[in-house]
Design an enzyme around this catalytic site. Sequence first.
Site, PDB file in Angstrom:
ATOM      1  N   SER A 249       0.856  -1.183   0.000  1.00 59.75           N
ATOM      2  CA  SER A 249       0.000   0.000   0.000  1.00 59.75           C
ATOM      3  C   SER A 249       0.890   1.230   0.000  1.00 59.75           C
ATOM      4  O   SER A 249       2.109   1.145   0.147  1.00 59.75           O
ATOM      5  CB  SER A 249      -0.912  -0.009   1.221  1.00 59.75           C
ATOM      6  N   LYS A 250       0.212   2.341  -0.111  1.00 61.97           N
ATOM      7  CA  LYS A 250       0.945   3.602  -0.171  1.00 61.97           C
ATOM      8  C   LYS A 250       1.672   3.866   1.145  1.00 61.97           C
ATOM      9  O   LYS A 250       2.516   4.727   1.234  1.00 61.97           O
ATOM     10  CB  LYS A 250      -0.020   4.739  -0.502  1.00 61.97           C
TER      11      LYS A 250
END
Length: 314
Positions: A249-250
Amino acid sequence: MTVGRFAPSPSGPMHLGNLLCCLLAWLSARQKGGNVVLRIEDLDTARCPPRHAERLVDDLRWLVLDWDEGPLVGGPEEPYFQSQRTERYQAALERLEAMGLVYPCFCTRAELHAASAPHREDGLTVYSGACRGLSPEQRAERARLRSPALRLRVPEETWRFVDGHMGPYAQRLDRDCGDFLLRRSDGLFAYQLAVVVDDAAMGVTEVVRGADLLSSTPRQLYLYHLLGLTPPAFYHFPLLLAPDGRRLSKRDADAGLDQLRGRVTAEELLGRLAQLAGFHPSGAPRRAEELLEEFAWDRVPREDIRLPEVLFPA
Ligand code: GLU
């Protein structure tokens, strides 16, 4: 002529998964002598502030993954930001409404959660159809309390296609997917509608994206069919996972480009990524253009790829 595209949603700094998507889309299109379109999927403007898109454009330039149409270079389908293309989605929505296939849905998030079929492994929830059969009076009454989302009524049909990388895929629209959103209750158009309208308008002939969107493809094919548009070919590639097996994920800073850019060269990063994606065994630094010789879809694995603890040993 082949037209590929990158369609990132810049809700944060790019991570390696986004980068792999851009690299594979670029290689797949360029290897066929094709063009590349860059479209910024920033429909959710609250989550996608312009600074992330600016950074993404800068990252792609640093990586020398170039595009023929899109931000900075322009093109016949300007603008290339979805947030500025909403009248096109509205027109498509009106066509679907004229076919009698769209209905308002007043369900709250909690109701949706409670009524939907058990969550499937891929995170897709199937809408129960609770608002499908409301009478005009019931609709009017509920609309006084809450502005509705809009859903597309799907048929009891199985939609099949052959993915260029993952092979045959089928989905029963009513059972595996359900009536899906075209517009959210806050007025934002749904990804499924926008992506179909834009890929068709931009003449995209091949879509390369992560396997998390494989299950969206039958819905999109159904929209192509209803809108009388020609669908592109699809290539879904395996997801990059964090070393512990979670989805990247970011938030995974180590896998974020903002961290990596200070530590390695673009060629080192592309060489390593191509190695992880199976088509560049040595992992030696390469420019994207040099990878064209080695890239082949049948060298890319079909299973998710787990990132090593250390991407670049010090
Ligand atoms: N904008 C989507 C994303 O970044 C990708 C859409 C697509 O490739 O169809 O996840």
